[in-house]
Every structure is written in C-alpha cells, then in structure tokens.
Design a protein around this motif. Structure first.
Motif, short mmCIF file in Angstrom:
data_model
loop_
_atom_site.label_atom_id
_atom_site.label_comp_id
_atom_site.label_asym_id
_atom_site.label_seq_id
_atom_site.Cartn_x
_atom_site.Cartn_y
_atom_site.Cartn_z
N HIS A 171 -1.13 17.74 -0.13
CA HIS A 171 -0.95 16.34 -0.51
C HIS A 171 0.35 15.77 0.06
N GLN A 172 1.37 16.60 0.14
CA GLN A 172 2.63 16.13 0.73
C GLN A 172 2.45 15.84 2.21
N ARG A 199 -2.30 12.01 13.34
CA ARG A 199 -1.72 12.96 12.39
C ARG A 199 -2.37 12.83 11.02
N LEU A 200 -2.60 11.61 10.57
CA LEU A 200 -3.23 11.40 9.27
C LEU A 200 -4.63 11.97 9.25
N TRP A 239 0.84 -1.21 0.00
CA TRP A 239 0.00 0.00 0.00
C TRP A 239 0.86 1.25 0.00
N GLU A 240 1.90 1.26 0.80
CA GLU A 240 2.79 2.43 0.86
C GLU A 240 3.45 2.69 -0.49
N ALA A 241 3.86 1.62 -1.18
CA ALA A 241 4.49 1.78 -2.49
C ALA A 241 3.49 2.32 -3.52
N ASP A 265 3.08 12.26 3.91
CA ASP A 265 4.01 12.07 5.02
C ASP A 265 3.32 11.44 6.22
N ALA A 266 2.09 11.90 6.49
CA ALA A 266 1.35 11.35 7.63
C ALA A 266 0.99 9.89 7.40
#
Length: 218
Positions: free
Chosen positions: A190-191, A204-205, A105-107, A195-196
């Motif tokens: 979006h950044q 944070r997200l 998912w992160e990728a 990052d979150a």
C-alpha cells in the motif's frame, strides 16, 4: 459482530449480510436460510430473500431455483481470475484519477492511506486480526475506492465495487491464517501504491497496482 436488533430495514439488512459474507460469517458453500435470518432481524422472510437476491447480483451469493441461496464457493482459480480483472479496473481508474484529481484527490488518498496503515500496523503487532478484520476490510476498501474516485467513469467505479467485494470474499474464505506476515507485506504494498500515486508516474502506478495483486495469480 454489529448489533442486529435495530437492523430491520432492507438497506441495513443488506449491509449486515454483506459484512458477514466478507468477513467469514458464512462458510463458503453453506446454505443461507431466510427463515432464521428473518427471525433474527425481525422482518419477513420475503425481505431477507429480496436482500439475498441483491447479493447474488453482485456475486457474493449463489442462487438456484428450488435450491435456494448459498454463500459463494471459493477457489484459488476464481480468486486469480478476479484479482486479474481487479488489476485492470484499478489501473485504469487510478491513472485517470491521477490525471483528474489534483491536490484534493491527493489529500483524500493520503488520509485514507494513513487510516489504513494505522489499522494494519495494529494487526501486525497484535498477531491476530480476527477481532478487527471488518474494520480493516472497510479501511482497505476506502483506500482503493479513493484511489479510483476521480476517474470520471461511473461504470468503472460500479464494476470495481462488485469485483472488490468478490475478491474480499475469496480472500477471507481461502486465507485462514494470514497474520501477521500477510499484513507486513500489504503495508509495504500500500505504501508503494501511495508513493506511485503521488509521483505522477503512470507506468509506475500501474506496476505497483499489479504487484499488489500478483501473489494471487495462478
């Protein structure tokens, strides 16, 4: 504008009309006539009406018996309501995806974000996003779809799709001149979301997702 000569089947016509509704191809409140569209697409008027009915079910078209179809009206009040609901859906979907998604998912999220930022930077530098607003809209949807893609709640994803489309229609109808300053802002937003999402910090997200939409709240 996408080529319409080969768009004679129902899914292709749906995709084309959805695209126009999300990118300013119809003036909000304007009547959408099935006859001229049927002639354009080379299909029957009934086919166009069926597509417009489907678009009304996801909130992009208004339909009334004996009055026909109209592009959905826009207002700051409606945009605010949709933005708040979108935040609730996206927060829950993103947090669940963070828990479930892992490295795959992160990728995927990183790849979607990279593509989106490239397009946003191009628009911000050019100062005129009109020629590629459709490409940007698709890229942003891909990023937000990916953000919630591993939530393991299909009804949430289905609802988010409809809400996102309604929000995009409201945005395009209300913002006549949103570049380049608009894109400088959302590149940063979006950044922060990206990052979150990679930080593993759920609170944070949630904050960054709300921050991204807060400018639309009344």
């Amino acid at each position: 504008m996408p080529d319409t000569k080969s768009r004679t089947d129902t899914p292709a016509i749906y995709a084309e009309l959805q695209h126009r509704l999300l990118t300013g191809g119809f003036v909000p409140g304007d009547k959408i006539m099935s006859g001229p569209l049927a002639q354009e697409f080379g299909c029957s008027a009934n086919t166009v009406r069926d597509v417009l009915l489907q678009l009304s079910k996801v909130g992009l078209v208004d339909f009334a018996i004996q009055r026909g179809f109209r592009a959905r009206q826009v207002s700051r009040e409606r945009r605010s309501d949709i933005a708040r609901f979108r935040v609730l859906l996206e927060q829950e979907g993103a947090v669940r995806s963070m828990r479930n998604g892992g490295l795959t998912w992160e990728a995927s999220l990183t790849a979607a974000h990279h593509s989106l930022v490239h397009i946003e930077n191009q628009i911000a530098r050019a100062g005129d996003g009109a020629p590629i607003v459709g490409i940007w809209s698709d890229a942003e949807l891909t990023f937000h779809r990916t953000l919630i893609s591993e939530c393991a709640l299909p009804p949430l994803i289905e609802t988010f799709e409809s809400v996102y489309m309604q929000f995009r229609q409201q945005m395009v109808g209300l913002e006549n001149n949103c570049v380049p300053d608009y894109f400088h802002q959302i590149i940063a937003h979006h950044q922060l979301i990206m990052d979150a999402a990679l930080s593993g910090d759920e609170a944070r997200l949630r904050r960054e997702i709300e921050h991204h939409q807060a400018r639309h709240f009344l």
